[in-house]
Motif scaffolding. Structure first.
Motif, PDB file in Angstrom:
ATOM      1  N   ARG A  15       0.854  -1.193   0.000  1.00  0.00           N
ATOM      2  CA  ARG A  15       0.000   0.000   0.000  1.00  0.00           C
ATOM      3  C   ARG A  15       0.888   1.240   0.000  1.00  0.00           C
ATOM      4  O   ARG A  15       1.857   1.328   0.752  1.00  0.00           O
ATOM      5  CB  ARG A  15      -0.912   0.002   1.227  1.00  0.00           C
ATOM      6  CG  ARG A  15      -1.921  -1.132   1.244  1.00  0.00           C
ATOM      7  CD  ARG A  15      -2.554  -1.278   2.618  1.00  0.00           C
ATOM      8  NE  ARG A  15      -3.134  -0.030   3.099  1.00  0.00           N
ATOM      9  CZ  ARG A  15      -3.441   0.189   4.379  1.00  0.00           C
ATOM     10  NH1 ARG A  15      -3.204  -0.720   5.290  1.00  0.00           N
ATOM     11  NH2 ARG A  15      -3.972   1.348   4.736  1.00  0.00           N
ATOM     12  N   SER A  31       0.439   5.550  -0.144  1.00  0.00           N
ATOM     13  CA  SER A  31      -0.445   6.711  -0.195  1.00  0.00           C
ATOM     14  C   SER A  31       0.072   7.697  -1.240  1.00  0.00           C
ATOM     15  O   SER A  31       1.241   7.639  -1.632  1.00  0.00           O
ATOM     16  CB  SER A  31      -0.463   7.404   1.174  1.00  0.00           C
ATOM     17  OG  SER A  31       0.744   8.123   1.387  1.00  0.00           O
ATOM     18  N   PRO A  32      -0.768   8.607  -1.709  1.00  0.00           N
ATOM     19  CA  PRO A  32      -0.243   9.706  -2.526  1.00  0.00           C
ATOM     20  C   PRO A  32       0.732  10.535  -1.683  1.00  0.00           C
ATOM     21  O   PRO A  32       0.665  10.521  -0.451  1.00  0.00           O
ATOM     22  CB  PRO A  32      -1.499  10.521  -2.864  1.00  0.00           C
ATOM     23  CG  PRO A  32      -2.648   9.588  -2.652  1.00  0.00           C
ATOM     24  CD  PRO A  32      -2.229   8.690  -1.536  1.00  0.00           C
ATOM     25  N   GLU A  52       1.629  13.911  -0.254  1.00  0.00           N
ATOM     26  CA  GLU A  52       0.979  15.203   0.001  1.00  0.00           C
ATOM     27  C   GLU A  52       2.065  16.270   0.111  1.00  0.00           C
ATOM     28  O   GLU A  52       2.968  16.155   0.938  1.00  0.00           O
ATOM     29  CB  GLU A  52       0.163  15.150   1.285  1.00  0.00           C
ATOM     30  CG  GLU A  52      -0.605  16.445   1.566  1.00  0.00           C
ATOM     31  CD  GLU A  52      -1.474  16.348   2.791  1.00  0.00           C
ATOM     32  OE1 GLU A  52      -2.562  15.768   2.705  1.00  0.00           O
ATOM     33  OE2 GLU A  52      -1.032  16.843   3.860  1.00  0.00           O
ATOM     34  N   ILE A  54       4.412  10.985   2.989  1.00  0.00           N
ATOM     35  CA  ILE A  54       3.962   9.761   2.346  1.00  0.00           C
ATOM     36  C   ILE A  54       3.860   8.672   3.394  1.00  0.00           C
ATOM     37  O   ILE A  54       4.566   8.704   4.413  1.00  0.00           O
ATOM     38  CB  ILE A  54       4.924   9.325   1.214  1.00  0.00           C
ATOM     39  CG1 ILE A  54       4.315   8.198   0.370  1.00  0.00           C
ATOM     40  CG2 ILE A  54       6.272   8.894   1.778  1.00  0.00           C
ATOM     41  CD1 ILE A  54       5.143   7.822  -0.844  1.00  0.00           C
ATOM     42  N   ALA A  90       8.293  14.070  -6.126  1.00  0.00           N
ATOM     43  CA  ALA A  90       6.982  14.710  -5.968  1.00  0.00           C
ATOM     44  C   ALA A  90       7.133  16.135  -5.449  1.00  0.00           C
ATOM     45  O   ALA A  90       6.462  17.066  -5.924  1.00  0.00           O
ATOM     46  CB  ALA A  90       6.117  13.887  -5.015  1.00  0.00           C
ATOM     47  N   GLU A 130      -1.784  16.619  -3.927  1.00  0.00           N
ATOM     48  CA  GLU A 130      -1.387  15.236  -3.800  1.00  0.00           C
ATOM     49  C   GLU A 130      -0.819  14.742  -5.127  1.00  0.00           C
ATOM     50  O   GLU A 130      -1.379  15.026  -6.184  1.00  0.00           O
ATOM     51  CB  GLU A 130      -2.567  14.358  -3.382  1.00  0.00           C
ATOM     52  CG  GLU A 130      -3.027  14.582  -1.945  1.00  0.00           C
ATOM     53  CD  GLU A 130      -4.080  13.567  -1.526  1.00  0.00           C
ATOM     54  OE1 GLU A 130      -4.661  12.906  -2.418  1.00  0.00           O
ATOM     55  OE2 GLU A 130      -4.335  13.457  -0.313  1.00  0.00           O
ATOM     56  N   VAL A 131       0.281  14.017  -5.037  1.00  0.00           N
ATOM     57  CA  VAL A 131       0.909  13.424  -6.225  1.00  0.00           C
ATOM     58  C   VAL A 131       0.829  11.906  -6.070  1.00  0.00           C
ATOM     59  O   VAL A 131       1.361  11.355  -5.106  1.00  0.00           O
ATOM     60  CB  VAL A 131       2.380  13.866  -6.367  1.00  0.00           C
ATOM     61  CG1 VAL A 131       3.022  13.183  -7.570  1.00  0.00           C
ATOM     62  CG2 VAL A 131       2.469  15.380  -6.502  1.00  0.00           C
ATOM     63  N   ARG A 132       0.158  11.258  -6.986  1.00  0.00           N
ATOM     64  CA  ARG A 132       0.010   9.804  -6.890  1.00  0.00           C
ATOM     65  C   ARG A 132       1.283   9.093  -7.317  1.00  0.00           C
ATOM     66  O   ARG A 132       2.008   9.554  -8.204  1.00  0.00           O
ATOM     67  CB  ARG A 132      -1.177   9.323  -7.743  1.00  0.00           C
ATOM     68  CG  ARG A 132      -2.503   9.875  -7.249  1.00  0.00           C
ATOM     69  CD  ARG A 132      -3.704   9.091  -7.760  1.00  0.00           C
ATOM     70  NE  ARG A 132      -4.916   9.541  -7.116  1.00  0.00           N
ATOM     71  CZ  ARG A 132      -5.362   9.078  -5.944  1.00  0.00           C
ATOM     72  NH1 ARG A 132      -4.649   8.164  -5.304  1.00  0.00           N
ATOM     73  NH2 ARG A 132      -6.465   9.536  -5.406  1.00  0.00           N
ATOM     74  N   VAL A 133       1.541   7.964  -6.669  1.00  0.00           N
ATOM     75  CA  VAL A 133       2.757   7.192  -6.914  1.00  0.00           C
ATOM     76  C   VAL A 133       2.397   5.934  -7.700  1.00  0.00           C
ATOM     77  O   VAL A 133       1.452   5.215  -7.338  1.00  0.00           O
ATOM     78  CB  VAL A 133       3.437   6.794  -5.595  1.00  0.00           C
ATOM     79  CG1 VAL A 133       4.662   5.938  -5.854  1.00  0.00           C
ATOM     80  CG2 VAL A 133       3.791   8.032  -4.792  1.00  0.00           C
ATOM     81  N   ASN A 134       3.117   5.671  -8.782  1.00  0.00           N
ATOM     82  CA  ASN A 134       2.906   4.442  -9.541  1.00  0.00           C
ATOM     83  C   ASN A 134       3.662   3.320  -8.860  1.00  0.00           C
ATOM     84  O   ASN A 134       4.864   3.399  -8.631  1.00  0.00           O
ATOM     85  CB  ASN A 134       3.443   4.601 -10.977  1.00  0.00           C
ATOM     86  CG  ASN A 134       2.637   5.619 -11.766  1.00  0.00           C
ATOM     87  OD1 ASN A 134       1.427   5.720 -11.622  1.00  0.00           O
ATOM     88  ND2 ASN A 134       3.312   6.390 -12.602  1.00  0.00           N
ATOM     89  N   ASN A 135       2.926   2.253  -8.499  1.00  0.00           N
ATOM     90  CA  ASN A 135       3.574   1.127  -7.830  1.00  0.00           C
ATOM     91  C   ASN A 135       3.071  -0.195  -8.396  1.00  0.00           C
ATOM     92  O   ASN A 135       2.259  -0.205  -9.270  1.00  0.00           O
ATOM     93  CB  ASN A 135       3.299   1.186  -6.322  1.00  0.00           C
ATOM     94  CG  ASN A 135       1.819   1.139  -5.977  1.00  0.00           C
ATOM     95  OD1 ASN A 135       0.966   1.447  -6.806  1.00  0.00           O
ATOM     96  ND2 ASN A 135       1.518   0.770  -4.756  1.00  0.00           N
TER      97      ASN A 135
END
Length: 202
Positions: free
Chosen positions: A23, A25-26, A28, A162, A183, A197-202
């Motif tokens: 998991r 999180s974006p 912030e 994060i 980010a 918020e910047v989303r993380v590619n995982n």
């Protein structure tokens, strides 16, 4: 019976595995800057150092300082010794672990209250605990202040946070530093006082 038991346990293991996947999180981020200093940002010479009063382990802080230095170089800065720098980037990092409120085994297997033999009719009881997939979460708070070396005035400040599960690739400090720094400096210098918020590619 043995074949059926294996099938049930395999299914339980699959479900538990799905529930405990990584998991992330974006990120912030919040940035501040002086409007009059915009022309100074993203160019010139800079030195990256620990923020005053930081007591973090130097080895823990090192990957974050390296990641920030790399981002600053991409923006157009040139890293130099402190005495030669026109700007100073001061870094602070806090990492912490948030444990699940309650830990329970994801799968419990019981013999139905008594012991039987093949064909005896004694059932195999199996329970899947939907809460068993909880993992420890590792939080990171990163802060960077860029100061004018001559006046010591803060001309830009950024904060990033994060949270990742302990089985995520971003639990590693180097990978964590890279994604958080990326980010924080995205679309630099950012809108003054805005939190995004910047989303993380995982």
């Amino acid at each position: 019976m043995k074949i059926k038991t294996f099938a049930i346990l395999a299914l339980a293991g699959t479900l538990a595995g799905c529930m405990s996947g990584p998991r992330v999180s974006p990120v912030e981020i919040t940035r501040f800057h002086q409007s009059a200093a915009i022309a100074q940002l993203g160019n010139g010479t800079i030195f990256v150092e620990d923020a005053p009063g930081v007591e973090a382990d130097p080895q823990e802080l090192a990957p974050y300082k390296a990641a920030i230095a790399a981002e600053l170089a991409e923006l157009g800065y040139r890293e130099v010794p402190r005495a030669e720098a026109s700007q100073i980037a001061q870094v602070r990092v806090e990492r912490f672990i948030s444990e699940p409120a309650q830990r329970r085994s994801p799968v419990t297997v019981g013999g139905g209250g008594s012991t039987g033999t093949y064909g005896s009719g004694v059932g195999l009881g199996i329970g899947i605990n939907l809460g068993g997939g909880q993992r420890e979460m590792i939080g990171t708070d990163l802060g960077v202040m860029i100061r004018d070396a001559a006046s010591s005035d803060v001309i830009w400040e950024g904060r990033a946070s994060i949270s990742v599960s302990d089985n995520s690739e971003f639990a590693d400090s180097s990978a964590n530093a890279s994604v958080v720094a990326d980010a924080l400096f995205s679309e630099f210098p950012g809108n003054n006082g805005e939190t995004v918020e910047v989303r993380v590619n995982n």
